[in-house]
Design a protein around this motif. Structure first.
Motif, mmCIF file in Angstrom:
data_model
loop_
_atom_site.group_PDB
_atom_site.id
_atom_site.type_symbol
_atom_site.label_atom_id
_atom_site.label_comp_id
_atom_site.label_asym_id
_atom_site.label_seq_id
_atom_site.Cartn_x
_atom_site.Cartn_y
_atom_site.Cartn_z
ATOM 1 N N ARG A 1 0.844 -1.193 0.000
ATOM 2 C CA ARG A 1 0.000 0.000 0.000
ATOM 3 C C ARG A 1 0.879 1.243 0.000
ATOM 4 O O ARG A 1 2.030 1.214 0.453
ATOM 5 C CB ARG A 1 -0.938 0.012 1.209
ATOM 6 N N VAL A 2 0.330 2.331 -0.508
ATOM 7 C CA VAL A 2 1.009 3.629 -0.502
ATOM 8 C C VAL A 2 0.726 4.298 0.836
ATOM 9 O O VAL A 2 -0.422 4.389 1.267
ATOM 10 C CB VAL A 2 0.504 4.515 -1.650
ATOM 11 N N ILE B 1 5.960 3.127 -0.223
ATOM 12 C CA ILE B 1 5.066 1.977 -0.107
ATOM 13 C C ILE B 1 5.617 0.979 0.903
ATOM 14 O O ILE B 1 6.836 0.887 1.124
ATOM 15 C CB ILE B 1 4.809 1.294 -1.460
ATOM 16 N N THR B 2 4.711 0.247 1.516
ATOM 17 C CA THR B 2 5.075 -0.772 2.491
ATOM 18 C C THR B 2 4.151 -1.963 2.313
ATOM 19 O O THR B 2 3.153 -1.886 1.583
ATOM 20 C CB THR B 2 4.969 -0.219 3.930
ATOM 21 N N GLY B 3 4.457 -3.058 2.972
ATOM 22 C CA GLY B 3 3.647 -4.252 2.848
ATOM 23 C C GLY B 3 2.407 -4.213 3.719
ATOM 24 O O GLY B 3 2.363 -3.516 4.734
ATOM 25 N N THR B 4 1.385 -4.952 3.292
ATOM 26 C CA THR B 4 0.210 -5.163 4.127
ATOM 27 C C THR B 4 0.400 -6.471 4.897
ATOM 28 O O THR B 4 1.192 -7.319 4.509
ATOM 29 C CB THR B 4 -1.067 -5.245 3.288
ATOM 30 N N GLY C 1 -3.322 -2.294 -1.079
ATOM 31 C CA GLY C 1 -3.626 -0.952 -1.548
ATOM 32 C C GLY C 1 -3.040 -0.637 -2.904
ATOM 33 O O GLY C 1 -3.202 0.474 -3.416
ATOM 34 N N ILE C 2 -2.330 -1.600 -3.506
ATOM 35 C CA ILE C 2 -1.817 -1.456 -4.871
ATOM 36 C C ILE C 2 -2.255 -2.683 -5.650
ATOM 37 O O ILE C 2 -1.923 -3.810 -5.288
ATOM 38 C CB ILE C 2 -0.287 -1.324 -4.903
ATOM 39 N N GLY C 3 -3.010 -2.457 -6.700
ATOM 40 C CA GLY C 3 -3.532 -3.564 -7.488
ATOM 41 C C GLY C 3 -2.520 -4.112 -8.472
ATOM 42 O O GLY C 3 -1.449 -3.533 -8.685
ATOM 43 N N PRO C 4 -2.859 -5.231 -9.113
ATOM 44 C CA PRO C 4 -1.969 -5.823 -10.120
ATOM 45 C C PRO C 4 -1.719 -4.857 -11.278
ATOM 46 O O PRO C 4 -2.602 -4.098 -11.669
ATOM 47 C CB PRO C 4 -2.752 -7.055 -10.596
ATOM 48 N N VAL D 1 -4.404 0.203 -10.046
ATOM 49 C CA VAL D 1 -5.245 0.938 -9.117
ATOM 50 C C VAL D 1 -4.547 0.981 -7.759
ATOM 51 O O VAL D 1 -4.044 -0.041 -7.283
ATOM 52 C CB VAL D 1 -6.632 0.280 -8.962
ATOM 53 N N ILE D 2 -4.497 2.173 -7.155
ATOM 54 C CA ILE D 2 -3.982 2.284 -5.786
ATOM 55 C C ILE D 2 -5.061 2.871 -4.886
ATOM 56 O O ILE D 2 -6.002 3.514 -5.361
ATOM 57 C CB ILE D 2 -2.717 3.155 -5.709
#
Length: 314
Positions: A5-6, A166-169, A176-179, A310-311
């Motif tokens: 995610r951002v 950005i960091t991991g979920t 929060g970041i799509g393919p 998509v973010i």
């Protein structure tokens, strides 16, 4: 890590403004002609700033917005096609100036789609466990590569930088970041060029225009579908700021009825790999997007390359 995610955005533009009226003193053009064809009113031009300078300033703002420290970052990715120096890469120079210790660092060059490519590679690195927190930067100093006697190109380009952290979920947290949906049209790769034999930006503008208007809306829609987001729910469409007519043409075919259509091109010009994060950062700074809002990013240009995802807004 199940996704990314951002968590912070930032941007930087030089202070020097070059208006259409200024350009009319340099080449045979005028404000009406420029705005009617590309929608640009003014652009920013770096004088003393380098690509690394602008990238660092944008990254500092994104890092501050993320509430992380430089020591938390273990990956720095810079998208640019305008760095004058070949070695060292811009990413490592930025890491040094930020005080990031021993990160992975690399530059990526897919011209105007560069930020979306860079964001995707950082997303992949975190998802597979090769990194945990990354700064991704799009930056260009296109004024170094502009022929200021060529009215067909000198009206287009500006200088800027935009960045995200950005960091991991974890656990059940939704990514929060799509393919990414990405690709290229290699048989048309020479329609935008900066070559050793002609070290200025050259392009076949009508060819790029026709390709963008006809081919890109379905590809951008695929990025939303890959993220599982309905077009009615897209809060903003942030495309590469190439030409206002192109952006409006893609947006019309995209059919995202509730989306803000980013149009930073008007005040910033075409800033290539910087344009998507620059426009995104301004929308967030201006309070036009809510936390968690889905935004469709889509870069396209030299190569011909394209990439979109998509973010969710931080």
């Amino acid at each position: 890590m199940t996704g990314t995610r951002v968590i912070g955005v930032g941007h930087y533009q030089p202070s020097k403004v070059l208006t259409n009226e200024d350009l009319a003193q340099m080449v045979d053009t005028n404000d009406e002609w420029i705005q009617s064809r590309v929608g640009i009113r003014e652009r920013r031009i770096a004088e003393d700033e380098t690509v690394a300078d602008m990238a660092t300033l944008a990254a500092e703002k994104a890092l501050a917005a993320s509430d992380l420290r430089a020591s938390d970052i273990d990956l720095v990715v810079v998208a640019t096609c305008s760095a004058v120096d070949r070695v060292p890469n811009t990413a490592c120079r930025v890491a040094d100036r930020l005080g990031v210790g021993s990160p992975a660092g690399y530059d990526i060059n897919t011209a105007c789609s560069g930020f979306s490519y860079a964001l995707a590679t950082a997303d992949h690195a975190i998802r597979c466990g090769s990194a945990t927190k990354a700064i991704v930067i799009g930056v260009e100093k296109l004024s170094d590569w502009t022929d200021w006697t060529d009215r067909s190109t000198c009206i287009l380009f500006g200088d800027a930088a935009g960045a995200v952290v950005i960091t991991g979920t974890e656990g059940d947290e939704e990514p929060g970041i799509g393919p990414v949906v990405w690709g290229s049209v290699p048989e048309m790769s020479d329609v935008v060029r900066i070559e050793a034999s002609h070290p200025y930006i050259a392009q076949e503008g009508q060819t790029v225009f026709r390709w963008a208007i006809t081919a890109l809306a379905p590809l951008a829609r695929k990025a939303a579908e890959a993220a599982g987001v309905d077009m009615d729910d897209i809060a903003a469409f942030v495309a590469h700021q190439a030409n206002l007519r192109i952006i409006e043409g893609i947006a019309k075919k995209l059919k995202a009825p509730n989306a803000i259509i980013a149009s930073d091109i008007v005040e910033s010009g075409n800033t290539s790999a910087a344009s998507v994060p620059l426009a995104l950062s301004k929308l967030i700074d201006n309070g036009e997007l809510k936390t968690g809002a889905p935004v469709l990013l889509f870069g396209f240009g030299g190569g011909l390359t394209y990439a979109g995802q998509v973010i969710r807004c931080p």
